[in-house]
Design a protein around this motif. Structure first.
Motif, PDB file in Angstrom:
ATOM      1  N   ARG A  27       0.815  -1.210   0.000  1.00 36.50           N
ATOM      2  CA  ARG A  27       0.000   0.000   0.000  1.00 36.50           C
ATOM      3  C   ARG A  27       0.852   1.266   0.000  1.00 36.50           C
ATOM      4  O   ARG A  27       0.301   2.367  -0.069  1.00 36.50           O
ATOM      5  CB  ARG A  27      -0.901  -0.005   1.230  1.00 36.50           C
ATOM      6  CG  ARG A  27      -1.975  -1.094   1.227  1.00 36.50           C
ATOM      7  CD  ARG A  27      -2.502  -1.212   2.632  1.00 36.50           C
ATOM      8  NE  ARG A  27      -3.627  -2.096   2.836  1.00 36.50           N
ATOM      9  CZ  ARG A  27      -3.517  -3.394   3.145  1.00 36.50           C
ATOM     10  NH1 ARG A  27      -2.334  -3.973   3.194  1.00 36.50           N
ATOM     11  NH2 ARG A  27      -4.596  -4.115   3.392  1.00 36.50           N
ATOM     12  N   SER A  51      -2.048   3.939   5.572  1.00 35.26           N
ATOM     13  CA  SER A  51      -2.132   4.630   4.277  1.00 35.26           C
ATOM     14  C   SER A  51      -3.235   5.696   4.222  1.00 35.26           C
ATOM     15  O   SER A  51      -3.036   6.768   3.651  1.00 35.26           O
ATOM     16  CB  SER A  51      -2.296   3.618   3.133  1.00 35.26           C
ATOM     17  OG  SER A  51      -3.447   2.832   3.303  1.00 35.26           O
ATOM     18  N   SER A  92       7.642  -7.913   6.307  1.00 38.19           N
ATOM     19  CA  SER A  92       8.534  -6.746   6.361  1.00 38.19           C
ATOM     20  C   SER A  92       9.898  -7.109   6.937  1.00 38.19           C
ATOM     21  O   SER A  92       9.973  -7.947   7.852  1.00 38.19           O
ATOM     22  CB  SER A  92       7.953  -5.683   7.284  1.00 38.19           C
ATOM     23  OG  SER A  92       6.725  -5.246   6.834  1.00 38.19           O
ATOM     24  N   ARG A 133       0.273   3.877  -2.631  1.00 39.69           N
ATOM     25  CA  ARG A 133      -0.666   5.009  -2.477  1.00 39.69           C
ATOM     26  C   ARG A 133       0.072   6.301  -2.110  1.00 39.69           C
ATOM     27  O   ARG A 133      -0.247   7.377  -2.627  1.00 39.69           O
ATOM     28  CB  ARG A 133      -1.667   4.695  -1.355  1.00 39.69           C
ATOM     29  CG  ARG A 133      -2.723   3.669  -1.721  1.00 39.69           C
ATOM     30  CD  ARG A 133      -3.510   3.286  -0.484  1.00 39.69           C
ATOM     31  NE  ARG A 133      -4.698   2.510  -0.783  1.00 39.69           N
ATOM     32  CZ  ARG A 133      -5.237   1.627   0.058  1.00 39.69           C
ATOM     33  NH1 ARG A 133      -4.685   1.423   1.247  1.00 39.69           N
ATOM     34  NH2 ARG A 133      -6.325   0.970  -0.267  1.00 39.69           N
TER      35      ARG A 133
HETATM   36  N1  GSH Z   1      -4.383  -0.762   6.835  1.00 38.11           N
HETATM   37  C1  GSH Z   1      -2.940  -0.605   6.731  1.00 38.11           C
HETATM   38  C2  GSH Z   1      -2.376  -1.926   6.263  1.00 38.11           C
HETATM   39  C3  GSH Z   1      -0.867  -1.971   6.334  1.00 38.11           C
HETATM   40  C4  GSH Z   1      -0.340  -3.297   5.819  1.00 38.11           C
HETATM   41  O1  GSH Z   1      -0.887  -4.365   6.127  1.00 38.11           O
HETATM   42  N2  GSH Z   1       0.750  -3.225   5.039  1.00 38.11           N
HETATM   43  C5  GSH Z   1       1.323  -4.431   4.473  1.00 38.11           C
HETATM   44  C6  GSH Z   1       1.700  -4.187   3.012  1.00 38.11           C
HETATM   45  S1  GSH Z   1       0.350  -3.704   2.009  1.00 38.11           S
HETATM   46  C7  GSH Z   1       2.602  -4.803   5.169  1.00 38.11           C
HETATM   47  O2  GSH Z   1       3.325  -3.949   5.640  1.00 38.11           O
HETATM   48  N3  GSH Z   1       2.885  -6.096   5.169  1.00 38.11           N
HETATM   49  C8  GSH Z   1       4.128  -6.648   5.622  1.00 38.11           C
HETATM   50  C9  GSH Z   1       4.032  -7.280   6.980  1.00 38.11           C
HETATM   51  O3  GSH Z   1       2.994  -7.119   7.650  1.00 38.11           O
HETATM   52  O4  GSH Z   1       4.996  -7.927   7.364  1.00 38.11           O
HETATM   53  C10 GSH Z   1      -2.643   0.537   5.755  1.00 38.11           C
HETATM   54  O5  GSH Z   1      -3.532   0.879   4.960  1.00 38.11           O
HETATM   55  O6  GSH Z   1      -1.565   1.143   5.816  1.00 38.11           O
END
Ligand code: GSH
Length: 212
Positions: free
Chosen positions: A11, A66, A40, A14
């Protein structure tokens, strides 16, 4: 200077897209997912409280999430752009889609993604996703049949909404048997909307950055 932390296929697209739409100067810090777990790396945990992307740093503050980042950037650097005036019907539509993007719209798309990634074919999950897709996409298709963008003029809400829609088109997350990139064939107004968004110069600039 504004710092945008970027994680591939996330995300954080964005934040980059919005920064390009607003013509902001920013420093991009790219983080790479763990190749096995897709999660991550430590470098993102070092800055983001839950290890998630996106996160930005600006004026001594760290801003995760985001939707919050879109609101923050529009409030601080938007100069009235990309957000309908408060008190107007368009502003209600904007609020609706700013929030629905990560909830009502994202929920079935995310469950679908997890089902595909874990090769789970629980019938209840698929039935839930398919039912929600019909409900949400029929509604969006009707709206986008009447106007070019989700809240009237192009706005931050389009940047929020586009991400889950584009996720569903990704070959990575296609259901077995689905034709890649054809998720919105039954919804021509959504398909036309996505084409319209991808034709924006700032989208092309952002896409070149987050695909680099
Ligand atoms: N609702 C949050 C969701 C954040 C999220 O889940 N990000 C994901 C990527 S889209 C992430 O960092 N994933 C890696 C992890 O959790 O290890 C937003 O909109 O920022």
């Amino acid at each position: 200077m504004l710092k945008i932390h970027h994680l591939g296929m996330s995300r954080s697209d964005r934040s980059i897209w919005l920064a390009e739409e607003l013509g902001l100067q920013y420093e991009l810090v790219t983080h790479t997912r763990n190749a096995e777990t897709f999660r991550s790396p430590q470098s993102l945990w070092d800055v983001s409280p839950m290890g998630k992307a996106p996160v930005i740093e600006d004026k001594g503050q760290t801003i995760p999430e985001s939707g919050a980042i879109v609101e923050y950037l529009l409030e601080n650097y938007g100069e009235g752009r990309l957000r309908p005036a408060k008190g107007t019907p368009a502003y209600i539509d904007y609020l609706h889609w700013m929030h629905a993007a990560e909830s009502t719209l994202m929920t079935p798309i995310f469950i679908n993604m997890l089902s595909v990634m874990t090769a789970s074919d629980a019938p209840g999950l698929k039935a839930f996703c398919d039912g929600e897709f019909i409900t949400v996409f029929t509604y969006m298709n009707n709206i986008l049949g009447e106007r070019d963008y989700i809240a009237g003029d192009f706005s931050g809400a389009d940047i929020m909404v586009a991400f889950p829609l584009m996720m569903l088109e990704s070959p990575l997350f296609a259901q077995a048997g689905d034709e890649t990139g054809k998720a919105f064939l039954p919804y021509p107004a959504i398909q036309a909307y996505l084409n319209r968004l991808r034709a924006r110069p700032a989208w092309s600039k952002a896409e070149a950055i987050f695909k680099a």
